[in-house]
Enzyme design. Structure first.
Site, PDB file in Angstrom:
ATOM      1  N   HIS A  85      68.870 -26.415  60.839  1.00 28.73           N
ATOM      2  CA  HIS A  85      68.972 -26.641  59.397  1.00 28.73           C
ATOM      3  C   HIS A  85      67.731 -26.055  58.723  1.00 28.73           C
ATOM      4  O   HIS A  85      66.786 -26.790  58.397  1.00 28.73           O
ATOM      5  CB  HIS A  85      69.065 -28.142  59.087  1.00 28.73           C
ATOM      6  CG  HIS A  85      70.378 -28.763  59.429  1.00 28.73           C
ATOM      7  ND1 HIS A  85      71.386 -28.908  58.507  1.00 28.73           N
ATOM      8  CD2 HIS A  85      70.849 -29.249  60.594  1.00 28.73           C
ATOM      9  CE1 HIS A  85      72.434 -29.482  59.085  1.00 28.73           C
ATOM     10  NE2 HIS A  85      72.130 -29.700  60.358  1.00 28.73           N
ATOM     11  N   GLU A 145      67.186 -25.233  55.800  1.00 32.45           N
ATOM     12  CA  GLU A 145      66.971 -25.720  54.434  1.00 32.45           C
ATOM     13  C   GLU A 145      65.916 -26.820  54.380  1.00 32.45           C
ATOM     14  O   GLU A 145      65.241 -26.994  53.356  1.00 32.45           O
ATOM     15  CB  GLU A 145      68.284 -26.231  53.825  1.00 32.45           C
ATOM     16  CG  GLU A 145      68.850 -27.519  54.409  1.00 32.45           C
ATOM     17  CD  GLU A 145      69.761 -27.310  55.603  1.00 32.45           C
ATOM     18  OE1 GLU A 145      70.563 -28.213  55.912  1.00 32.45           O
ATOM     19  OE2 GLU A 145      69.667 -26.245  56.242  1.00 32.45           O
ATOM     20  N   CYS A 200      74.417 -25.000  61.059  1.00 34.91           N
ATOM     21  CA  CYS A 200      74.888 -26.059  61.951  1.00 34.91           C
ATOM     22  C   CYS A 200      76.403 -25.946  62.153  1.00 34.91           C
ATOM     23  O   CYS A 200      76.863 -25.076  62.875  1.00 34.91           O
ATOM     24  CB  CYS A 200      74.461 -27.417  61.419  1.00 34.91           C
ATOM     25  SG  CYS A 200      74.563 -28.742  62.652  1.00 34.91           S
TER      26      CYS A 200
END
Length: 542
Positions: free
Chosen positions: A514, A516, A380
């Site tokens: 993102h 993750e 990001c």
């Protein structure tokens, strides 16, 4: 559906979310369809506008809900997506009750906490379970028993047993038995008071999960059982373990999930805990070690980066490597100390974030990784600072900045997304949730996602700003590879940059998304896995 309600007592931050997720993992490993709900008694509608120092990470679900970080634990432990309605807040409940009152749905009634507020809470709990198609719904009540804010929620879950019966409901209470070094004894009084407070709300716990630094002696378990009127075989120890992924195994060894199956009249099944046992072996005795420099501004509140930390852990387990994180304060980085901050690390990662504080330090970090060949992953804002560096120092775009920090600057290589131009307000207005990303054939990103000939994959987003399309030709002419873009979607930002990489670099990858948030122990995020493999190659170990 069966409902398991998890409450907490004595003090906050006992690990109620991890304990809830661990129980869910054990039941899921037995083949039960499990989902989880987090109740947060604050008046905010969601966690999206809270600062990380106060609330930790904001987790984003596939449907675009900005939630408490415990939803991330649920997804990682249960290896499933959690639906939007699984984070229930006081703000949501009262907003809906007031909407119904104004719409005349309670016409001629006096609107009260009981039954109207408690009915809305129960409706949301049931709806979350139905949306997930679950057999078992785990419901974690945030806060501590005795908090004023939790009172309506405790009353609502008390009523669920009255509505459905004991064979469909289970109350688990997480409490604390501290150990006093001075007197060398465990103290059970806080737990006794906590259970008494819960009983005062009309709830008698079926299971006690006792937090302690070490497994409780049987004599202490019997004492806890006697003074709380919970059977000794229903008292379990949630003791300190080396890593949260070891907790499911610790609870399984004590027979917690088998007890839950019996109490809820479920089919008793043998669990498949292969992934958890493998993780335990790697974490206890890894074959190698990788040090990653994490460059952020919340280095004193690492829960702000919880999903990133866990995604690194997942990649480390897959590579049989322990991950050590060196926290680098972005505000402390300048030209004079840049190299010192990264001396001895194997990779660098710049996670997402908002605001101008520390941004120039992050730009310097991206520049150092680019020039030194240090494996780099940008997420990001980590992509945006990498583009700013590349624009300034490779593409020759003088004064390249982000519109987030310099709205009137001419060289805004990072700018507001087209869909954000007319947005008013802050809560829930960013690009959120799962969005597709079209990968270019032959790129590193395409190889990481196992689509070497190109294709579309999905990652989660949480942002307002993107690479300014007006500067993309100049960046590409200077050698930057645009390896991922937003595919055409009814004119909503089609072609916007989603992923970049630098040719010839050992590993320089950045995504606007993102990744993750989608990483799991059983399925590590491809960009994180690539970063750790590149770090091991740098060591000559891969």
């Amino acid at each position: 559906m069966k409902y398991i309600f998890v409450t907490g007592g004595v003090v906050s931050s006992l690990g109620k979310g991890v304990a809830t997720a661990s129980l869910g993992a054990l039941l899921s490993a037995r083949g039960h369809r499990v989902t989880a709900v987090k109740i947060d008694p604050y008046i905010n509608i969601d966690a999206g506008t809270m600062r990380p120092y106060e609330h930790g990470e904001v987790f984003v679900t596939s449907s675009g809900a900005e939630t408490d970080l415990d939803l991330g634990n649920y997804e990682r432990f249960l290896n499933t997506d959690i639906p939007r309605g699984a984070n229930i807040t006081t703000g949501q409940v009262y907003q809906e009750v007031i909407r119904k009152e104004r719409a005349g749905e309670y016409l001629a009634q006096t609107v009260q906490v009981i039954p109207h507020v408690t009915d809305e809470i129960k409706r949301r709990i049931h709806a979350a379970g139905q949306a997930a198609g679950a057999d078992i719904v785990l419901v974690e009540v945030g806060g501590t028993v005795g908090d004023m804010e939790s009172t309506p929620f405790l009353e609502a879950i008390r009523q669920v047993r009255f509505d459905l019966g004991a064979e469909h409901t289970l109350y688990v209470h997480l409490t604390l038995v501290p150990y006093l070094d001075q007197s060398q004894e465990f103290k059970t009084k806080p737990t006794q008071h906590s259970v008494a407070a819960l009983r005062g709300a009309g709830i008698t716990p079926d299971v006690l999960l006792v937090r302690s630094a070490q497994p409780l002696p049987e004599s202490i378990k019997r004492k806890v059982a006697m003074f709380t009127s919970v059977l000794p075989e229903q008292v379990f120890t949630s003791y300190d373990v080396g890593h949260v992924y070891q907790l499911p195994l610790a609870l399984e060894e004590q027979g917690l999930s088998a007890l839950v199956e019996r109490r809820l009249c479920l089919d008793e099944r043998a669990p498949d805990l292969t992934a958890w046992r493998h993780a335990e072996v790697v974490m206890r005795a890894p074959a190698r070690e990788v040090t990653v420099a994490m460059v952020g501004k919340y280095v004193d509140m690492t829960a702000a980066y919880l999903s990133v930390i866990e995604a690194l852990t997942h990649a480390g387990v897959a590579c049989d490597a322990r991950i050590r994180i060196r926290w680098v304060n972005a505000e402390a980085i300048d030209e004079t100390n840049l190299r010192a901050h990264f001396r001895g690390v194997d990779a660098a990662l710049v996670p997402g974030g908002f605001g101008a504080r520390g941004v120039e330090g992050k730009v310097l970090a991206a520049r150092h990784a680019r020039e030194s060949g240090l494996p780099y992953l940008g997420i990001c804002l980590g992509l945006q600072v990498a583009v700013i560096d590349y624009a300034r120092h490779v593409a020759g775009i003088s004064g390249a900045v982000s519109a987030e920090f310099s709205p009137g600057a001419p060289a805004r290589v990072i700018d507001l997304m087209p869909e954000q131009l007319d947005v008013a307000g802050l809560g829930g207005t960013m690009r959120l949730g799962d969005w597709p990303m079209r990968l270019a054939a032959g790129t590193r990103l395409a190889a990481l996602y196992a689509v070497p000939d190109g294709g579309t994959v999905v990652e989660r987003h949480r942002h307002r700003y993107e690479v300014n399309p007006a500067f993309v030709p100049a960046l590409q002419a200077a050698g930057l590879i645009i390896s991922g873009v937003t595919p055409g979607m009814d004119g909503r930002g089609a072609g916007l940059v989603e992923g970049i990489e630098i040719p010839g670099h050992p590993y320089f990858v950045a995504l606007q998304a993102h990744p993750e948030f989608r990483s799991r122990l059983q399925a590590p995020s491809p960009p994180f896995l690539g970063l750790i493999r590149a770090a091991l190659e740098r060591q000559g170990l891969e």
